[in-house]
Design an enzyme around this catalytic site. Structure first.
Site, mmCIF file in Angstrom:
data_model
loop_
_atom_site.group_PDB
_atom_site.id
_atom_site.type_symbol
_atom_site.label_atom_id
_atom_site.label_comp_id
_atom_site.label_asym_id
_atom_site.label_seq_id
_atom_site.Cartn_x
_atom_site.Cartn_y
_atom_site.Cartn_z
ATOM 1 N N ASP A 272 46.650 28.511 51.049
ATOM 2 C CA ASP A 272 45.913 29.083 50.091
ATOM 3 C C ASP A 272 46.569 29.183 48.620
ATOM 4 O OD1 ASP A 272 43.767 30.499 48.692
ATOM 5 O OD2 ASP A 272 44.491 32.677 49.687
ATOM 6 N N LYS A 279 45.882 30.324 41.927
ATOM 7 C CA LYS A 279 46.794 31.375 42.090
ATOM 8 C C LYS A 279 48.044 31.122 41.094
ATOM 9 C CE LYS A 279 46.484 33.010 46.838
ATOM 10 N NZ LYS A 279 45.766 34.307 46.552
ATOM 11 N N ASP A 290 48.876 32.298 55.232
ATOM 12 C CA ASP A 290 47.674 32.703 55.120
ATOM 13 C C ASP A 290 46.914 32.202 56.577
ATOM 14 O OD1 ASP A 290 45.961 34.310 53.836
ATOM 15 O OD2 ASP A 290 45.102 32.722 52.515
ATOM 16 N N ASP A 349 39.613 32.165 45.336
ATOM 17 C CA ASP A 349 40.345 32.787 45.996
ATOM 18 C C ASP A 349 40.214 33.743 46.974
ATOM 19 O OD1 ASP A 349 43.066 32.921 46.829
ATOM 20 O OD2 ASP A 349 43.695 34.192 44.911
ATOM 21 N N GLU A 351 38.698 33.248 49.769
ATOM 22 C CA GLU A 351 38.253 32.467 50.610
ATOM 23 C C GLU A 351 38.229 32.814 52.022
ATOM 24 O OE1 GLU A 351 41.254 32.564 49.833
ATOM 25 O OE2 GLU A 351 42.283 32.446 51.661
ATOM 26 N N ARG A 353 37.138 35.680 53.584
ATOM 27 C CA ARG A 353 35.870 36.108 53.909
ATOM 28 C C ARG A 353 34.919 35.039 54.133
ATOM 29 N NH1 ARG A 353 35.862 40.012 48.823
ATOM 30 N NH2 ARG A 353 38.327 39.673 48.953
HETATM 31 N N1 BES Z 1 45.365 35.151 50.982
HETATM 32 C C1 BES Z 1 44.912 36.115 50.062
HETATM 33 C C2 BES Z 1 45.468 37.689 50.329
HETATM 34 C C3 BES Z 1 46.948 37.737 50.009
HETATM 35 C C4 BES Z 1 47.322 37.744 48.869
HETATM 36 C C5 BES Z 1 47.553 38.114 51.235
HETATM 37 C C6 BES Z 1 48.718 38.097 48.829
HETATM 38 C C7 BES Z 1 48.958 38.647 51.000
HETATM 39 C C8 BES Z 1 49.551 38.432 49.871
HETATM 40 C C9 BES Z 1 43.432 35.987 49.895
HETATM 41 O O1 BES Z 1 43.000 34.860 50.274
HETATM 42 C C10 BES Z 1 43.108 36.268 48.544
HETATM 43 O O2 BES Z 1 43.503 35.529 47.773
HETATM 44 N N2 BES Z 1 42.610 37.335 48.072
HETATM 45 C C11 BES Z 1 42.229 37.874 46.775
HETATM 46 C C12 BES Z 1 41.011 38.539 46.800
HETATM 47 C C13 BES Z 1 40.597 38.583 45.315
HETATM 48 C C14 BES Z 1 40.335 37.274 44.557
HETATM 49 C C15 BES Z 1 39.279 39.453 45.517
HETATM 50 C C16 BES Z 1 43.580 38.871 46.274
HETATM 51 O O3 BES Z 1 44.015 39.691 47.098
HETATM 52 O O4 BES Z 1 43.994 38.839 45.166
HETATM 53 ZN ZN ZN Z 2 43.823 33.677 51.514
HETATM 54 MN MN MN Z 3 42.966 33.671 48.512
#
Ligand code: BES
Ligand code: ZN
Ligand code: MN
Length: 496
Positions: A272, A279, A290, A349, A351, A353
């Site tokens: 991811d 990111k 991920d 990001d 993604e 869901r």
């Molecule tokens: N895979 C990430 C969630 C994640 C982040 C898991 C850090 C473990 C450590 C997910 O796809 C993501 O990027 N989520 C975003 C959502 C936001 C853009 C609404 C997040 O958590 O920042």
């Molecule tokens: Zn993710």
């Molecule tokens: Mn993400």
């Protein structure tokens, strides 16, 4: 590690290392007292000298005891009996594991029923000790040139219980070995880097898992199939990747065909980057993890298949990379999910869901008795709960409570966040049925709110494992969670 049962009394042990517990203050276990008596008070003299208080995790290794048949004797402290809990139980087993790993002993004998812990029965102690000891052997060094010499460390553990408890101990050991095998698979898949562990690699692993087991069947949908099924949301995530997305289904059939399956849906983002909503660079390597939700589905099915449980389980794994590219999905793009609902992608990001919603719609075709999705979905769950429990939400209180209970039974804990209607407002979009993000507030809850719009037709729970699936820092690595929780839940479905 091989486990064998023994029923002899402690003074008759034949072992390279006999393990005797001591609780505080300086109190030998029943077996310890038998050994002591048969050997002129050798152990009580040691305690009297002040060399072993019995503090939790304290270790005293006696390399040559003069005791017949025992090459070493390992005294392990359990702390005060009244203060002993599941955490100290784990510390005791960890202390045993790390000591045994550095001695020359290839076998050892342990008396798990004598570890004082109120509220947990012998079966629990045997299973938990076996599970912890098995897991303590885990290494991920297949990609290192220098591997530690094979053949070191403990090979065989004699678990000493009363003869009348042989059946329950055998069952406990078998469960521990299956769960541990599942966790090992989950950890291996998680730890593999994303240049090896691609969606195609996961599809091949699924076929490998099913090979030779008639109860397991695998099917893989390609991107063309997804297009036909109108999985526009899943495909919007894979748009920017050179690696083709896959939708893997692993069916385990242990019961009659008519029996409704437990369906597990695991997020399988093999890397991811965030996509166009890129990111920051800090610790981005950890986004190879991920796909740990997907890996936990693999591991749980492995455990279930090894135990040949009389139940039907279906694992569904949407898997893709999330990459930036000239044809990647852009913020503001609107896609149509398999359910027909339209989604405005405000942040590429978010993604997880997007791939889960189509997999959850697809899951309905298996007529599930319940659906549990498992996903490293939000960083926000770490802010809310830290890294101790996974987060749980869903649309059915009984299912959620069964999961919470299962987590306590096997020490793989989860905690519920409120999935209230009010939060749904945060997903409003000016141009589509919903947005894919709900702002900073309650980020884990709004992510689950999004999924809830695709799970109205069945009982559903969502596990956010972003804080629990792997560890960062010096001990970076996949944990194998929540394979214990999921396997325990499935075991409970059979027993009840
Ligand atoms: N895979 C990430 C969630 C994640 C982040 C898991 C850090 C473990 C450590 C997910 O796809 C993501 O990027 N989520 C975003 C959502 C936001 C853009 C609404 C997040 O958590 O920042
Ligand atoms: Zn993710
Ligand atoms: Mn993400």
């Amino acid at each position: 590690m091989e486990f064998v049962l023994k029923h002899n009394t402690a003074e008759k042990a034949r072992s390279a290392c006999q393990i005797i517990t001591v609780s505080q203050p300086r109190k030998l276990s029943a077996s310890g007292q038998l050994v002591d008596k048969a050997n002129k008070g050798i152990l009580s003299a040691i305690l009297k000298n002040g060399d072993m208080e019995g503090k939790t995790g304290q270790i005293l290794l006696l390399p040559s005891t003069g005791i017949t048949g025992v090459q070493r004797l390992l005294l392990v402290g359990c702390g005060k009996e009244s203060e002993m809990n599941e955490r100290s139980f784990e510390r005791v087993i960890d202390a045993i594991a790390s000591t045994l790993a550095s001695t020359g002993a290839r076998d050892a004998e342990i008396y798990p029923g004598e570890i004082p812990l109120k509220g947990r029965d012998l079966a629990w102690k045997v299973r938990q000790a076996s599970l912890l000891l098995n897991n303590s052997e885990y290494r991920f060094d297949s990609l290192k040139s220098d591997k530690p010499a094979a053949g070191k460390g403990l090979r065989k553990l004699a678990v000493n219980v009363a003869k009348k408890d042989a059946a329950l101990a055998t069952q406990a050991i078998a469960e521990a070995s299956a769960i541990s095998a599942g966790m090992t698979l989950t950890r291996d898949l998680g730890n593999l880097p994303a240049n090896i562990c691609t969606p195609t690699y996961l599809a091949r692993q699924a076929r490998d898992l099913a090979r030779g087991d008639k109860r397991l069947r695998v099917s893989v949908l390609e991107e063309a199939d997804m297009k036909r099924l109108k999985m526009g949301s899943l495909l919007s995530v894979s748009a920017g990747s050179r690696q083709p997305a896959k939708l893997i289904t692993i069916e385990y059939r242990g019961a009659a065909a008519a029996e409704q399956p437990v369906v597990l849906v695991g997020k399988g983002v093999t890397f991811d980057t965030g996509g166009i909503s890129l990111k920051p660079g800090q610790a981005m390597d950890e986004m190879k993890y991920d796909m740990c939700g997907a890996a936990s589905v693999f591991g749980t099915l492995k455990a279930v298949a090894q135990m040949q449980l009389a139940i039907n389980v279906v694992g569904i794994i949407p898997t893709t990379e999330n990459m930036p590219d000239g044809i990647a999905t852009k913020p503001g793009d609107i896609v149509t999910s398999m359910s027909g609902q339209t989604i405005e992608i405000l942040n590429t990001d978010a993604e997880g869901r997007l791939i889960l919603c189509d997999a959850l719609t697809y899951a309905a075709k298996f007529k599930p008795r319940c659906v549990i999705d498992i996903a490293t979905l939000t960083g926000a769950v770490i802010i809310a709960l830290g890294k101790i429990p996974s987060g749980v939400m869903g649309n059915n209180a009984a299912l959620i409570n069964d999961l919470i209970k299962s987590g306590h039974q096997i020490e793989d804990k989860i905690w519920e966040l409120p999935l209230w209607e009010e939060y749904q407002d945060q997903l409003k979009s000016n141009f589509a049925d919903m947005a894919n993000i709900g702002g900073r507030d309650g980020g884990s809850i709004t992510a689950a709110c999004f999924l809830a719009r695709f799970t109205r037709d069945y009982k559903w729970a969502h596990l956010d494992i972003a804080g629990t699936a792997w560890k960062s820092g010096d001990n970076k690595g996949a944990t194998g969670r929540p394979v214990p929780l999921l396997t325990q839940y499935i075991l409970n479905q059979i027993k009840s």
